[in-house]
Design an enzyme around this catalytic site. Structure first.
Site, PDB file in Angstrom:
ATOM      1  N   LYS A 117       7.282   0.184   8.525  1.00 43.18           N
ATOM      2  CA  LYS A 117       6.222  -0.692   9.116  1.00 43.18           C
ATOM      3  C   LYS A 117       6.730  -1.874   9.272  1.00 43.18           C
ATOM      4  O   LYS A 117       7.796  -2.634   8.587  1.00 43.18           O
ATOM      5  CB  LYS A 117       4.966  -0.408   8.417  1.00 43.18           C
ATOM      6  CG  LYS A 117       4.245   1.046   8.544  1.00 43.18           C
ATOM      7  CD  LYS A 117       3.058   1.285   7.994  1.00 43.18           C
ATOM      8  CE  LYS A 117       2.229   2.418   8.409  1.00 43.18           C
ATOM      9  NZ  LYS A 117       1.180   2.805   7.868  1.00 43.18           N
ATOM     10  N   ARG A 153       4.857   9.236   3.097  1.00 47.24           N
ATOM     11  CA  ARG A 153       5.040   9.868   4.393  1.00 47.24           C
ATOM     12  C   ARG A 153       6.243   8.801   5.061  1.00 47.24           C
ATOM     13  O   ARG A 153       5.962   7.541   4.762  1.00 47.24           O
ATOM     14  CB  ARG A 153       3.998   9.471   5.107  1.00 47.24           C
ATOM     15  CG  ARG A 153       3.968   9.836   6.577  1.00 47.24           C
ATOM     16  CD  ARG A 153       2.608   9.469   7.255  1.00 47.24           C
ATOM     17  NE  ARG A 153       2.586   9.790   8.768  1.00 47.24           N
ATOM     18  CZ  ARG A 153       3.039   8.981   9.760  1.00 47.24           C
ATOM     19  NH1 ARG A 153       3.567   7.885   9.523  1.00 47.24           N
ATOM     20  NH2 ARG A 153       3.038   9.605  11.159  1.00 47.24           N
TER      21      ARG A 153
END
Length: 263
Positions: free
Chosen positions: A204, A240
Site C-alpha cells: 500500500k 493479506r
C-alpha cells in the site's frame, strides 16, 4: 491470505491476471508458496478507482473461484456487492471479504447472514473516489476500533454469526500514512473487540512512502513482510499479502524465534 486481482486496474498488479487461466495459475502458485487462503477480487478499490458493473465483476471472479475451490483451495471473495458475494458462495468461496463492512450494499448483511460463510468486516467511511476527504480522526486507533465495534454490533443484529466475523482496520481506506501506522502500533485495541484480526498492509501507498519515489512496486514486499511479522507478533489472525513466499519465510522465521524461547 494471498491476493489474486482479476482486474485491469489494481494498483499493484492490474491486468496481470485478468485472464481466467492466468488468475487460477497464480492462485495455485500462491498456495504452493504457503498461502492458506486465496482472496479473489474483480474490482479495484485503489484511491480514485471507478466502480465495476456487478455482472462484469461476477464474470471475472466466478470461474476463478470455482477452479481454485475445485483444486481444494480455501477462497475468499473480495467484493462490496451482495450479488457477487452470493455468486462467489455458489462457486465455492468460503469467506466474504467486504472492504466496506457491508455498508456499500444494503443487501450484503442479509447475504452474509444467509450464506453462513466467514465474513471479514473492514473499517470503511466511503468509496475510493472521495475517501481521502474522510480521513479525519481524533486518535485513529481508538476511532477505528470504536467504529468497527459499532459496525459489528449492527451486523450481529442483522443476523451475522459473531463466531464467523473477522475484523480488518481497512488500512489505506480513508486513512493517511500516520493513521495507518498508529492503527498498526495499537492492534491491541482491535484484538480487545474479541474477533480475529486481519491486516492488509501489503504494497500500500504508506508502505511505498518508506522507499525512493522511483522504486518498483515489488520493492514494497520487504517492508510489507516486516509489517506482517510485527502484526503476527501483535496477535493478528491473518495477513493479506501479494508476495506470499517472502511473507511465509518471514513468518516461519518468527515461529522459529518464538520456538527457541519455548525450549
Amino acid at each position: 491470505m494471498g491476493v489474486v486481482n482479476v482486474t485491469p486496474d489494481s494498483f499493484s498488479d492490474g491486468g496481470r491476471y485478468l485472464d481466467v487461466d492466468d488468475a487460477v495459475a497464480h492462485g495455485l502458485e500462491l498456495i504452493a508458496a504457503g498461502a492458506t487462503i486465496i482472496d479473489v477480487g474483480g474490482e479495484s478499490t485503489r484511491p480514485g478507482a471507478a466502480r465495476v458493473d456487478t455482472r462484469e465483476e461476477q464474470h471475472r471472479v466466478a470461474p476463478v473461484i470455482a477452479a481454485l475451490a475445485a483444486a481444494g483451495a480455501r477462497v475468499s471473495i473480495d467484493t462490496m456487492n451482495a450479488e457477487t458475494a452470493r455468486a462467489a458462495a455458489d462457486a465455492g468461496a468460503s469467506i466474504i471479504n467486504d472492504v466496506s463492512g457491508g455498508l456499500a450494499d444494503d443487501r450484503m448483511p442479509g447475504v452474509m447472514a444467509a450464506s453462513g460463510l466467514d465474513c471479514v468486516i473492514s473499517h470503511w467511511r466511503g468509496h475510493s473516489a472521495d475517501m481521502a476527504s474522510r480521513a479525519t480522526y481524533t486518535d485513529a486507533a481508538v476511532d477505528v476500533a470504536r467504529e468497527l465495534d459499532d459496525r459489528v454490533t449492527t451486523l450481529r443484529g442483522q443476523g451475522v454469526d459473531p463466531g464467523r466475523i473477522v475484523v480488518d482496520p481497512g488500512l489505506g481506506f480513508s486513512k493517511h500514512a500516520e493513521h495507518n501506522w498508529r492503527i498498526l502500533a495499537r492492534l491491541d485495541l482491535l484484538r480487545e473487540l474479541g474477533y480475529p484480526v486481519l491486516v492488509g498492509a501489503s504494497r500500500k501507498r504508506f508502505i511505498g512512502a518508506l522507499l525512493p519515489e522511483d522504486a518498483p512496486m515489488e520493492a514494497r514486499d520487504l517492508p510489507s513482510a516486516v509489517v506482517s511479522v510485527l502484526a503476527a507478533q501483535a496477535g493478528a489472525w491473518g495477513v493479506r499479502v501479494h508476495d506470499v513466499a517472502a511473507t511465509r519465510l518471514a513468518l516461519d522465521t518468527l515461529d522459529a524465534w518464538q520456538g527457541g524461547a519455548d525450549d
